[in-house]
Design a protein around this motif. Structure first.
Motif, PDB file in Angstrom:
ATOM      1  N   PHE A 160      67.123 -19.160  18.232  1.00  0.00           N
ATOM      2  CA  PHE A 160      66.910 -17.934  18.434  1.00  0.00           C
ATOM      3  C   PHE A 160      67.064 -16.921  17.302  1.00  0.00           C
ATOM      4  N   LEU A 161      66.327 -16.148  17.206  1.00  0.00           N
ATOM      5  CA  LEU A 161      66.121 -14.920  16.095  1.00  0.00           C
ATOM      6  C   LEU A 161      67.752 -14.435  16.211  1.00  0.00           C
ATOM      7  N   THR A 162      68.063 -13.947  17.282  1.00  0.00           N
ATOM      8  CA  THR A 162      69.424 -13.268  17.662  1.00  0.00           C
ATOM      9  C   THR A 162      70.577 -14.209  17.633  1.00  0.00           C
ATOM     10  N   GLY A 163      70.482 -15.320  17.251  1.00  0.00           N
ATOM     11  CA  GLY A 163      71.471 -16.466  17.463  1.00  0.00           C
ATOM     12  C   GLY A 163      72.358 -16.316  16.210  1.00  0.00           C
ATOM     13  N   ALA A 164      72.009 -15.631  15.072  1.00  0.00           N
ATOM     14  CA  ALA A 164      72.859 -15.485  14.000  1.00  0.00           C
ATOM     15  C   ALA A 164      72.452 -14.370  13.127  1.00  0.00           C
ATOM     16  N   SER A 165      73.447 -13.448  12.802  1.00  0.00           N
ATOM     17  CA  SER A 165      72.784 -12.428  11.966  1.00  0.00           C
ATOM     18  C   SER A 165      71.997 -12.607  10.689  1.00  0.00           C
ATOM     19  N   VAL A 208      68.251 -11.028   9.108  1.00  0.00           N
ATOM     20  CA  VAL A 208      68.082 -10.846   7.622  1.00  0.00           C
ATOM     21  C   VAL A 208      66.627 -11.338   7.144  1.00  0.00           C
ATOM     22  N   VAL A 209      66.712 -12.750   7.572  1.00  0.00           N
ATOM     23  CA  VAL A 209      65.341 -13.332   7.055  1.00  0.00           C
ATOM     24  C   VAL A 209      64.168 -12.694   7.366  1.00  0.00           C
ATOM     25  N   GLN A 239      58.052 -15.235  18.509  1.00  0.00           N
ATOM     26  CA  GLN A 239      57.565 -16.333  17.693  1.00  0.00           C
ATOM     27  C   GLN A 239      58.655 -17.127  17.133  1.00  0.00           C
ATOM     28  N   TRP A 240      59.836 -16.761  16.700  1.00  0.00           N
ATOM     29  CA  TRP A 240      60.776 -17.474  16.133  1.00  0.00           C
ATOM     30  C   TRP A 240      61.225 -18.395  17.155  1.00  0.00           C
ATOM     31  N   PHE A 241      61.428 -17.770  18.658  1.00  0.00           N
ATOM     32  CA  PHE A 241      61.912 -19.020  19.672  1.00  0.00           C
ATOM     33  C   PHE A 241      60.887 -20.104  19.878  1.00  0.00           C
ATOM     34  N   ILE A 242      59.597 -19.407  19.920  1.00  0.00           N
ATOM     35  CA  ILE A 242      58.672 -20.696  20.150  1.00  0.00           C
ATOM     36  C   ILE A 242      58.467 -21.467  19.226  1.00  0.00           C
ATOM     37  N   ALA A 243      58.253 -21.092  18.063  1.00  0.00           N
ATOM     38  CA  ALA A 243      58.480 -22.154  16.642  1.00  0.00           C
ATOM     39  C   ALA A 243      59.665 -22.992  16.792  1.00  0.00           C
ATOM     40  N   CYS A 244      60.646 -22.682  17.140  1.00  0.00           N
ATOM     41  CA  CYS A 244      62.448 -23.392  16.900  1.00  0.00           C
ATOM     42  C   CYS A 244      62.566 -24.222  18.459  1.00  0.00           C
ATOM     43  N   LEU A 258      63.098 -21.634   6.184  1.00  0.00           N
ATOM     44  CA  LEU A 258      64.483 -21.495   5.262  1.00  0.00           C
ATOM     45  C   LEU A 258      65.472 -20.784   6.302  1.00  0.00           C
ATOM     46  N   GLY A 259      64.813 -19.963   7.139  1.00  0.00           N
ATOM     47  CA  GLY A 259      65.752 -19.212   7.997  1.00  0.00           C
ATOM     48  C   GLY A 259      66.700 -20.269   8.683  1.00  0.00           C
ATOM     49  N   VAL A 260      65.961 -21.239   9.350  1.00  0.00           N
ATOM     50  CA  VAL A 260      66.625 -22.467   9.973  1.00  0.00           C
ATOM     51  C   VAL A 260      67.497 -23.234   9.099  1.00  0.00           C
ATOM     52  N   PHE A 261      67.085 -23.340   7.846  1.00  0.00           N
ATOM     53  CA  PHE A 261      67.896 -24.261   7.047  1.00  0.00           C
ATOM     54  C   PHE A 261      68.947 -23.610   6.411  1.00  0.00           C
TER      55      PHE A 261
END
Length: 467
Positions: free
Chosen positions: A187-192, A196-197, A213-218, A406-409
């Motif tokens: 989740f985009l809002t799962g971590a601050s 930032v990313v 977009q972030w949610f569907i991608a992840c 890179l946001g995920v990693f």
């Protein structure tokens, strides 16, 4: 000499060394001097001679006093809607903890699916998955909701640190910790640091990553991780006690003691669902994600689920507002002053002929394991994301794919060490898992994350049109 003073002097030296070194051809003096202040501030994030908020205020003051930015330019970051999204989401986390809704969700799931240790691990993962969209802090979510429940489960089964730790404690503690990390990635809002990313991607490349977009991608690779990682831990780090019928009874007793859903829980659940629906349909409604979150916060205040004293006491939110407002704005001005474009052209010239996929995979591996030197996901992103993303894009990698990976990693690397992020010391401090066990298992799981997100996530993002 005081250790903090030494670390502070190192940060100052780094900044001065860059400031007074020869300015490369093609770079404006203001851009180079801003890089010096920015790098010194990031060094302070990593070495922590002072609190990160303090370091940010010093950096903010320095860029104005030295004439690098005007006061108006330096303060632009505080009008950033992305930062206000994080502040509002912290307040959602406060609501989950204050009303007890997070605990209730966990115990309901546990009462249904808690008759084996593996199912308990999946139950805690599901709980975190439900709460994560509204809790942009691993520390708040993991430390305030997931860890206390997991720790009480260990006690219920007579698994305490020491001789009985292996009954269920070792496995459940580490599995629950890793579930927090996975949810933070989805989740985009799962971590601050995810936000930032998002903001850096906007500033560096002019492309916006929406919540959906972030949610569907992840979501697909995230579900794969959620299913595989507890099971693999169950096999390589097995609990002695496999069946846990007592867990269902424990959950039922806890639910009975909690009583029926309170009025505040019901109201929060409605607000929670409404905000999630609006976030998911933002591409249709055109509503800004930050103001959806602030709308939810407004309803929590109007309905007295939270009061203004609760808002004022949420130090984490105001801390984030200060340091992120400063740091993200500095990064934005590095791009506006042309430094990132210069760096991209310089690197791109060295990568001619190398397939972008090879570059992106290599960068992902380095980006993950360099986290051994970090104790903060956000510091990791602020220090490395711009450079790594710029290199990948200069090699031809798609912007959104690069940014999301890179946001995920920056989250999944948190499995490596017991000091990797804010919540790590909480789980490690339970004294169930030794440092050597943590590092060994963390290394294995970090490899697994790389394989899943590169091997499953990249093709999945191609299928859904992210690149």
């Amino acid at each position: 000499m005081n250790c903090k003073i030494v670390r502070g002097l190192i940060c100052i030296f780094i900044g001065l060394a860059i400031w007074f070194s020869p300015i490369p051809e093609g770079i404006k003096p203001a851009a180079w001097h801003l890089l010096a202040v920015f790098t010194a501030t990031i060094a302070a994030f990593i070495l922590q001679p002072v609190a990160i908020g303090t370091a940010s205020i010093i950096g903010l003051t320095t860029v104005v006093i030295t004439g690098v930015l005007t006061p108006g330019q330096a303060l632009e970051g505080f009008s950033n809607t992305v930062i206000w999204l994080i502040v509002a989401a912290f307040m959602f986390a406060k609501g989950f903890i204050k009303t007890g809704l997070g605990r209730r969700i966990a115990y309901i799931l546990m009462s249904k699916f808690g008759d084996s240790t593996l199912k308990l691990a999946y139950t805690m993962a599901a709980t975190d998955f439900i709460v994560a969209p509204f809790t942009p802090s691993n520390t708040a979510r993991g430390g305030g909701i997931i860890y206390p429940i997991t720790r009480s489960l260990c006690t219920a089964f007579g698994s305490e640190p020491g001789p009985t730790a292996g009954k269920v404690g070792k496995f459940l503690i580490f599995s629950s910790y890793n579930s927090v990390i996975i949810s933070a990635s989805v989740f985009l809002t799962g971590a601050s640091n995810n936000v930032v990313v998002m903001k850096l991607t906007q500033e560096l490349f002019g492309q916006t990553i929406t919540w959906s977009q972030w949610f569907i991608a992840c979501i697909f690779p995230g579900i794969v991780c959620t299913i595989l990682i507890p099971y693999i831990l169950y096999k390589i780090y097995p609990p002695e006690l496999k069946k846990t019928p007592e867990a269902k009874e424990l959950a039922r007793k806890e639910l009975m003691s909690m009583g029926i859903m309170s009025r505040d829980e019901k109201v929060l659940l409605l607000i929670f669902g409404g905000a999630l629906a609006l976030w998911s349909t933002s591409s249709i409604t055109g509503l800004d994600s930050a103001f959806v979150a602030l709308l939810g916060l407004s309803f929590m205040l109007i309905t007295d689920v939270l009061n203004w004293d609760d808002i004022l006491s949420e130090k984490g939110a105001w801390d984030v507002l200060v340091w992120m407002g400063v740091l993200v704005n500095m990064a934005a001005y590095l791009a506006k002053l042309g430094l990132i474009t210069w760096f991209a052209k310089l690197v791109g010239a060295q990568l001619v002929g190398i397939p972008w996929v090879t570059v992106l995979v290599a960068l992902s591996i380095v980006y993950t394991f360099i986290h051994y030197g970090f104790a903060s996901n956000t510091a990791h992103v602020m220090a490395l994301f711009s450079a790594f993303a710029t290199v990948a894009v200069a090699a031809g990698a798609p912007v959104l794919l690069t940014a999301i990976l890179l946001g995920v990693f920056a989250n999944t690397c948190s499995t490596l060490t017991h000091y990797a992020c804010g919540v790590s010391p909480i789980f490690f401090g339970s004294n169930y898992i030794t440092q050597s066990e943590w590092w060994r298992l963390g290394f294995i799981l970090s490899i697994l994350h790389l394989v899943i997100w590169l091997g499953v996530g990249v093709p999945w993002m191609k299928v859904i049109g992210i690149w």
